[in-house]
Write a protein that holds these residues in place. Structure first.
Motif, PDB file in Angstrom:
ATOM      1  N   LYS A   9      24.732  92.370  19.964  1.00 22.20           N
ATOM      2  CA  LYS A   9      23.469  91.656  19.772  1.00 22.20           C
ATOM      3  C   LYS A   9      22.548  91.888  20.964  1.00 22.20           C
ATOM      4  CE  LYS A   9      21.862  87.039  18.534  1.00 22.20           C
ATOM      5  NZ  LYS A   9      22.273  85.679  18.149  1.00 22.20           N
ATOM      6  N   GLU A  10      23.104  91.843  22.182  1.00 25.23           N
ATOM      7  CA  GLU A  10      22.318  92.049  23.400  1.00 25.23           C
ATOM      8  C   GLU A  10      21.713  93.452  23.438  1.00 25.23           C
ATOM      9  OE1 GLU A  10      25.462  90.720  23.351  1.00 25.23           O
ATOM     10  OE2 GLU A  10      24.743  88.661  23.625  1.00 25.23           O
ATOM     11  N   GLU A  11      22.494  94.449  23.003  1.00 21.98           N
ATOM     12  CA  GLU A  11      21.968  95.821  22.968  1.00 21.98           C
ATOM     13  C   GLU A  11      20.833  95.940  21.954  1.00 21.98           C
ATOM     14  OE1 GLU A  11      25.576  98.825  24.011  1.00 21.98           O
ATOM     15  OE2 GLU A  11      25.897  97.520  22.268  1.00 21.98           O
ATOM     16  N   LEU A  12      20.973  95.267  20.816  1.00 17.54           N
ATOM     17  CA  LEU A  12      19.908  95.299  19.808  1.00 17.54           C
ATOM     18  C   LEU A  12      18.641  94.632  20.340  1.00 17.54           C
ATOM     19  CD1 LEU A  12      21.862  94.622  16.494  1.00 17.54           C
ATOM     20  CD2 LEU A  12      20.757  96.752  17.201  1.00 17.54           C
ATOM     21  N   ILE A  13      18.794  93.565  21.111  1.00 19.46           N
ATOM     22  CA  ILE A  13      17.625  92.916  21.719  1.00 19.46           C
ATOM     23  C   ILE A  13      16.938  93.893  22.671  1.00 19.46           C
ATOM     24  CG2 ILE A  13      16.913  91.096  23.338  1.00 19.46           C
ATOM     25  CD1 ILE A  13      18.981  89.267  21.941  1.00 19.46           C
ATOM     26  N   PHE A  28       6.224  96.417  14.318  1.00 19.01           N
ATOM     27  CA  PHE A  28       7.625  96.118  14.600  1.00 19.01           C
ATOM     28  C   PHE A  28       8.374  95.828  13.313  1.00 19.01           C
ATOM     29  CE2 PHE A  28      11.058  93.153  15.605  1.00 19.01           C
ATOM     30  CZ  PHE A  28      11.703  93.836  16.626  1.00 19.01           C
ATOM     31  N   THR A  29       9.487  96.534  13.091  1.00 15.05           N
ATOM     32  CA  THR A  29      10.339  96.282  11.930  1.00 15.05           C
ATOM     33  C   THR A  29      11.800  96.351  12.342  1.00 15.05           C
ATOM     34  OG1 THR A  29      10.525  98.615  11.288  1.00 15.05           O
ATOM     35  CG2 THR A  29       8.649  97.368  10.361  1.00 15.05           C
ATOM     36  N   LEU A  30      12.645  95.754  11.535  1.00 16.93           N
ATOM     37  CA  LEU A  30      14.082  95.846  11.789  1.00 16.93           C
ATOM     38  C   LEU A  30      14.559  97.290  11.619  1.00 16.93           C
ATOM     39  CD1 LEU A  30      15.390  92.541  10.139  1.00 16.93           C
ATOM     40  CD2 LEU A  30      14.808  92.970  12.522  1.00 16.93           C
ATOM     41  N   ARG A  31      13.899  98.027  10.759  1.00 13.53           N
ATOM     42  CA  ARG A  31      14.252  99.445  10.563  1.00 13.53           C
ATOM     43  C   ARG A  31      14.038 100.237  11.856  1.00 13.53           C
ATOM     44  NH1 ARG A  31      11.690 102.500   5.682  1.00 13.53           N
ATOM     45  NH2 ARG A  31      13.480 101.540   4.702  1.00 13.53           N
ATOM     46  N   THR A  32      12.907 100.004  12.547  1.00 12.73           N
ATOM     47  CA  THR A  32      12.664 100.744  13.794  1.00 12.73           C
ATOM     48  C   THR A  32      13.692 100.378  14.860  1.00 12.73           C
ATOM     49  OG1 THR A  32      11.030  99.127  14.602  1.00 12.73           O
ATOM     50  CG2 THR A  32      10.179 101.045  13.394  1.00 12.73           C
ATOM     51  N   VAL A  33      14.145  99.133  14.860  1.00 12.92           N
ATOM     52  CA  VAL A  33      15.177  98.716  15.805  1.00 12.92           C
ATOM     53  C   VAL A  33      16.487  99.437  15.483  1.00 12.92           C
ATOM     54  CG1 VAL A  33      16.540  96.770  16.675  1.00 12.92           C
ATOM     55  CG2 VAL A  33      14.093  96.480  16.220  1.00 12.92           C
ATOM     56  N   ALA A  34      16.831  99.508  14.202  1.00 14.40           N
ATOM     57  CA  ALA A  34      18.046 100.204  13.784  1.00 14.40           C
ATOM     58  C   ALA A  34      17.981 101.682  14.175  1.00 14.40           C
ATOM     59  CB  ALA A  34      18.243 100.062  12.275  1.00 14.40           C
ATOM     60  N   GLY A  42      21.796  97.419   8.119  1.00 13.00           N
ATOM     61  CA  GLY A  42      22.783  96.370   7.869  1.00 13.00           C
ATOM     62  C   GLY A  42      23.347  95.794   9.155  1.00 13.00           C
ATOM     63  N   THR A  43      23.518  96.643  10.152  1.00  8.23           N
ATOM     64  CA  THR A  43      24.007  96.177  11.448  1.00  8.23           C
ATOM     65  C   THR A  43      22.993  95.229  12.083  1.00  8.23           C
ATOM     66  OG1 THR A  43      25.290  98.188  11.793  1.00  8.23           O
ATOM     67  CG2 THR A  43      24.736  96.904  13.756  1.00  8.23           C
ATOM     68  N   VAL A  44      21.733  95.588  12.003  1.00 12.07           N
ATOM     69  CA  VAL A  44      20.691  94.719  12.561  1.00 12.07           C
ATOM     70  C   VAL A  44      20.648  93.409  11.782  1.00 12.07           C
ATOM     71  CG1 VAL A  44      18.233  94.498  13.077  1.00 12.07           C
ATOM     72  CG2 VAL A  44      19.365  96.705  13.385  1.00 12.07           C
ATOM     73  N   TYR A  45      20.723  93.492  10.446  1.00 12.19           N
ATOM     74  CA  TYR A  45      20.691  92.275   9.621  1.00 12.19           C
ATOM     75  C   TYR A  45      21.910  91.392   9.868  1.00 12.19           C
ATOM     76  CZ  TYR A  45      16.600  93.514   6.870  1.00 12.19           C
ATOM     77  OH  TYR A  45      15.321  93.782   6.476  1.00 12.19           O
TER      78      TYR A  45
END
Length: 195
Positions: A9-13, A28-34, A42-45
């Motif tokens: 989670k910390e790495e995703l942040i 900003f989207t969850l896709r760009t973070v992934a 799915g990992t981000v979600y």
């Protein structure tokens, strides 16, 4: 759903902060973070059910880091806190754009509202604790240190909002005034403590 062990989670942040800096809040989207993290959406979600939850966790991370840095520094913590707040007060303030974006999301999402309320209460507590060290825990003119902490926190956020909205907002002048106010209140506290 199995727990993904590819990224924390910390790495995703951390990846999300990089995406925000590179692309801004608007893109900003969850896709760009992934994509940045080299993981599936799915990992981000798994870690963050919504974009707003991830943004809130970034706000929490920034606040926690800021207070941790202040608590480990030597010198006048209140003055350093004001300098830190002033550095985030401007028309392009990344933190406050993010903070107010999450705040707006919280108006329509009870879970986000509660968590953001917890962040604000934690900041108020940290301010109150630090005022206690500086002002010896006495009420100033009958106003408790907890109330002064809330007022200072609201003042900083309100000034940041004005700086985001008003072109050429006089940040330096306003923060000089806040420092004078704090000094005056400190002197009042010293006099009251002598009674």
């Amino acid at each position: 759903m199995a727990k993904p062990n590819v990224v924390s989670k910390e790495e995703l942040i951390k990846f999300a902060k990089e995406c925000l800096v590179d692309n801004g809040i608007e893109k900003f989207t969850l896709r760009t973070v992934a994509e940045r993290g080299g993981v599936t959406q799915g990992t981000v979600y798994y870690h963050f059910r919504t974009k707003e939850q991830l943004l809130l966790d970034i706000v929490k991370d920034i606040c926690d880091s800021s207070w941790s840095d202040l608590s480990q520094s030597s010198g006048n913590m209140i003055k350093q806190a004001l300098e830190s707040a002033k550095s985030r007060c401007g028309e392009d303030s990344f933190f406050h754009k993010l903070f107010f974006t999450v705040m707006v999301a919280g108006l329509n999402n009870e879970k986000i509202r509660e968590q953001l309320g917890d962040v604000l209460e934690k900041e108020n507590k940290a301010l109150s604790d630090n005022l206690t060290k500086v002002w010896s825990g006495l009420p100033i003119n009958g106003v408790s240190l907890d109330t002064w902490a809330v007022l200072f926190n609201a003042m900083v956020d309100g000034l940041a909002l004005q700086a985001l909205m008003i072109k050429d907002f006089p940040v330096e002048t306003v923060y000089e005034g806040i420092e004078k106010l704090f000094t005056t209140l400190s002197n009042v506290n010293i006099k009251e403590g002598d009674k």
